[in-house]
Design an enzyme around this catalytic site. Structure first.
Site, PDB file in Angstrom:
ATOM      1  N   LYS A  13       0.827  -1.208   0.000  1.00  0.00           N
ATOM      2  CA  LYS A  13       0.000   0.000   0.000  1.00  0.00           C
ATOM      3  C   LYS A  13       0.863   1.261   0.000  1.00  0.00           C
ATOM      4  CE  LYS A  13      -2.109  -1.216   3.843  1.00  0.00           C
ATOM      5  NZ  LYS A  13      -1.428  -2.519   4.089  1.00  0.00           N
ATOM      6  N   ARG A  88     -10.169  -0.058   8.441  1.00  0.00           N
ATOM      7  CA  ARG A  88      -9.727  -1.425   8.689  1.00  0.00           C
ATOM      8  C   ARG A  88     -10.786  -2.253   9.418  1.00  0.00           C
ATOM      9  NH1 ARG A  88      -3.741  -0.107   8.654  1.00  0.00           N
ATOM     10  NH2 ARG A  88      -2.709  -2.093   8.348  1.00  0.00           N
ATOM     11  N   ARG A 127      11.129  -5.809   5.537  1.00  0.00           N
ATOM     12  CA  ARG A 127      10.945  -4.371   5.301  1.00  0.00           C
ATOM     13  C   ARG A 127      11.847  -3.546   6.216  1.00  0.00           C
ATOM     14  NH1 ARG A 127       4.969  -2.160   5.366  1.00  0.00           N
ATOM     15  NH2 ARG A 127       4.833  -3.496   7.217  1.00  0.00           N
ATOM     16  N   ARG A 160      10.750  -1.906  11.570  1.00  0.00           N
ATOM     17  CA  ARG A 160       9.656  -1.629  12.505  1.00  0.00           C
ATOM     18  C   ARG A 160       9.570  -2.775  13.501  1.00  0.00           C
ATOM     19  NH1 ARG A 160       4.594  -0.383   8.618  1.00  0.00           N
ATOM     20  NH2 ARG A 160       3.523  -1.562  10.244  1.00  0.00           N
ATOM     21  N   ARG A 171      -0.674  -9.711  13.008  1.00  0.00           N
ATOM     22  CA  ARG A 171      -1.340  -8.657  12.231  1.00  0.00           C
ATOM     23  C   ARG A 171      -2.110  -9.258  11.055  1.00  0.00           C
ATOM     24  NH1 ARG A 171       3.757  -5.877  11.011  1.00  0.00           N
ATOM     25  NH2 ARG A 171       2.643  -4.615   9.498  1.00  0.00           N
TER      26      ARG A 171
HETATM   27  P1  ADP Z   1       0.771  -2.269   7.529  1.00  0.00           P
HETATM   28  O1  ADP Z   1       2.037  -1.845   6.883  1.00  0.00           O
HETATM   29  O2  ADP Z   1       0.845  -3.520   8.280  1.00  0.00           O
HETATM   30  O3  ADP Z   1      -0.422  -2.247   6.657  1.00  0.00           O
HETATM   31  P2  ADP Z   1       0.243   0.201   9.022  1.00  0.00           P
HETATM   32  O4  ADP Z   1       1.458   1.022   8.997  1.00  0.00           O
HETATM   33  O5  ADP Z   1      -0.882   0.591   8.138  1.00  0.00           O
HETATM   34  O6  ADP Z   1       0.615  -1.314   8.776  1.00  0.00           O
HETATM   35  O7  ADP Z   1      -0.321   0.090  10.510  1.00  0.00           O
HETATM   36  C1  ADP Z   1       0.521  -0.230  11.600  1.00  0.00           C
HETATM   37  C2  ADP Z   1      -0.310  -0.396  12.856  1.00  0.00           C
HETATM   38  O8  ADP Z   1      -1.001   0.824  13.144  1.00  0.00           O
HETATM   39  C3  ADP Z   1      -1.409  -1.451  12.773  1.00  0.00           C
HETATM   40  O9  ADP Z   1      -0.944  -2.754  13.062  1.00  0.00           O
HETATM   41  C4  ADP Z   1      -2.402  -0.938  13.828  1.00  0.00           C
HETATM   42  O10 ADP Z   1      -1.942  -1.232  15.142  1.00  0.00           O
HETATM   43  C5  ADP Z   1      -2.313   0.573  13.632  1.00  0.00           C
HETATM   44  N1  ADP Z   1      -3.295   1.034  12.649  1.00  0.00           N
HETATM   45  C6  ADP Z   1      -3.057   1.593  11.442  1.00  0.00           C
HETATM   46  N2  ADP Z   1      -4.197   1.885  10.790  1.00  0.00           N
HETATM   47  C7  ADP Z   1      -5.210   1.510  11.620  1.00  0.00           C
HETATM   48  C8  ADP Z   1      -6.635   1.524  11.538  1.00  0.00           C
HETATM   49  N3  ADP Z   1      -7.280   2.012  10.444  1.00  0.00           N
HETATM   50  N4  ADP Z   1      -7.342   1.036  12.587  1.00  0.00           N
HETATM   51  C9  ADP Z   1      -6.739   0.572  13.688  1.00  0.00           C
HETATM   52  N5  ADP Z   1      -5.399   0.498  13.826  1.00  0.00           N
HETATM   53  C10 ADP Z   1      -4.633   0.964  12.818  1.00  0.00           C
HETATM   54  P1  ADP Z   2       2.135  -1.963   3.185  1.00  0.00           P
HETATM   55  O1  ADP Z   2       2.121  -0.463   3.212  1.00  0.00           O
HETATM   56  O2  ADP Z   2       0.940  -2.527   2.477  1.00  0.00           O
HETATM   57  O3  ADP Z   2       2.339  -2.597   4.512  1.00  0.00           O
HETATM   58  P2  ADP Z   2       4.757  -1.655   1.861  1.00  0.00           P
HETATM   59  O4  ADP Z   2       4.519  -0.797   0.677  1.00  0.00           O
HETATM   60  O5  ADP Z   2       5.438  -1.077   3.025  1.00  0.00           O
HETATM   61  O6  ADP Z   2       3.387  -2.401   2.288  1.00  0.00           O
HETATM   62  O7  ADP Z   2       5.580  -2.947   1.357  1.00  0.00           O
HETATM   63  C1  ADP Z   2       5.983  -3.980   2.255  1.00  0.00           C
HETATM   64  C2  ADP Z   2       7.399  -4.443   1.881  1.00  0.00           C
HETATM   65  O8  ADP Z   2       7.357  -5.133   0.620  1.00  0.00           O
HETATM   66  C3  ADP Z   2       8.425  -3.320   1.707  1.00  0.00           C
HETATM   67  O9  ADP Z   2       9.671  -3.778   2.160  1.00  0.00           O
HETATM   68  C4  ADP Z   2       8.441  -3.067   0.185  1.00  0.00           C
HETATM   69  O10 ADP Z   2       9.704  -2.597  -0.253  1.00  0.00           O
HETATM   70  C5  ADP Z   2       8.148  -4.449  -0.362  1.00  0.00           C
HETATM   71  N1  ADP Z   2       7.332  -4.436  -1.572  1.00  0.00           N
HETATM   72  C6  ADP Z   2       6.312  -3.588  -1.881  1.00  0.00           C
HETATM   73  N2  ADP Z   2       5.761  -3.892  -3.090  1.00  0.00           N
HETATM   74  C7  ADP Z   2       6.446  -4.981  -3.538  1.00  0.00           C
HETATM   75  C8  ADP Z   2       6.342  -5.793  -4.744  1.00  0.00           C
HETATM   76  N3  ADP Z   2       5.418  -5.548  -5.683  1.00  0.00           N
HETATM   77  N4  ADP Z   2       7.197  -6.829  -4.856  1.00  0.00           N
HETATM   78  C9  ADP Z   2       8.118  -7.092  -3.886  1.00  0.00           C
HETATM   79  N5  ADP Z   2       8.270  -6.370  -2.755  1.00  0.00           N
HETATM   80  C10 ADP Z   2       7.435  -5.321  -2.582  1.00  0.00           C
END
Ligand code: ADP
Ligand code: ADP
Ligand code: ZN
Length: 215
Positions: A13, A88, A127, A160, A171
């Site tokens: 994302k 979410r 990551r 992280r 998660r």
């Molecule tokens: P990911 O990369 O796993 O999608 P995020 O950076 O979006 O993670 O979120 C990290 C953490 O922040 C989540 O595991 C949760 O604890 C909290 N969080 C983020 N967005 C939300 C949401 N919309 N509702 C509740 N908790 C959230």
């Molecule tokens: P989210 O925000 O959904 O948690 P991220 O964009 O942070 O996901 O991506 C999670 C991890 O996967 C990061 O280390 C990123 O560099 C890697 N990544 C993202 N997109 C791809 C892809 N299409 N193929 C392989 N690795 C990816």
């Protein structure tokens, strides 16, 4: 353009949001980023969010809805926004509908990035991101030129704490229990677009562009 980017932890994302926002300059609103910043700054909201995040659980709806509502009311969101990681839960989605009603707009698309669970665990556990400029890398799939150092600014790359395997798996469970029902919610409204996220990031982006061009 009011968009939602959906997908399990590690789906890409944040990576896609960075590319989308270069092509379509709308504010990128990541609740995860907002919470991490609040934790770092030690604000009252950060203190509330911290223990949930560390355990891989969702921050309570009322806290999360409050910060998003406040953010969407700011003037830079009037021409559109890109929500990343919100909603979410169904309760959050219903609250977002209310907020949109109040603001006089609507969500045009919920773009879901689908990736198999085992690939997600590889993505989250590898990551790392820059402590200074926040650029995200992957130790295997998207490594920096020099291990541990940001290509863009020379900053230090950190993992992280919630990306360690045990928490990453929790998660993912939370995603399947609490967040995946949202796919049906947006499908019923006819605005769900699901994309195969288990491909190179530029291929995923090409599909997103196609969706956006069709709106
Ligand atoms: P990911 O990369 O796993 O999608 P995020 O950076 O979006 O993670 O979120 C990290 C953490 O922040 C989540 O595991 C949760 O604890 C909290 N969080 C983020 N967005 C939300 C949401 N919309 N509702 C509740 N908790 C959230
Ligand atoms: P989210 O925000 O959904 O948690 P991220 O964009 O942070 O996901 O991506 C999670 C991890 O996967 C990061 O280390 C990123 O560099 C890697 N990544 C993202 N997109 C791809 C892809 N299409 N193929 C392989 N690795 C990816
Ligand atoms: Zn950097």
């Amino acid at each position: 353009m009011n968009l939602i980017l959906m997908g399990p932890p590690g789906a890409g994302k944040g990576t896609q949001a960075d590319t989308i926002k270069a092509a379509y300059p709308v504010p990128h609103i990541s609740t995860g980023d907002m919470f991490r910043e609040a934790v770092q700054q030690g604000t009252a909201m950060g203190l509330k969010a911290k223990s949930y995040m560390e355990q891989g659980q969702l921050v309570p709806d009322e806290v999360t809805i409050g910060i998003v509502e406040e953010r969407l009311a700011q003037s830079d969101c009037q021409q559109g926004f890109l929500l990343d990681g919100f909603p979410r839960t169904i309760v959050q989605a219903e609250a977002l509908d209310q907020v949109m009603k109040k603001l006089g707009g609507r969500i045009e698309a919920a773009i879901n990035i689908a990736v198999p669970d085992e690939v997600l665990i590889q993505r989250t556990t590898g990551r790392v991101s820059c402590a200074a400029c926040k650029t995200v890398y992957h130790t295997v799939f998207n490594p920096p030129a020099q291990a541990g150092v940001c290509d863009k600014c020379g900053g230090k790359l950190l993992q992280r704490s919630d990306d360690q395997e045990e928490t990453a798996r929790r998660r993912l469970e939370v995603y399947h229990q609490q967040t995946s029902p949202l796919l049906g919610y947006y499908q019923q409204r006819g605005i769900l677009y699901s994309i195969d996220g288990d491909r190179a990031a530029n291929q995923v982006f090409a599909d997103i562009q196609e969706v956006l061009a069709g709106l």
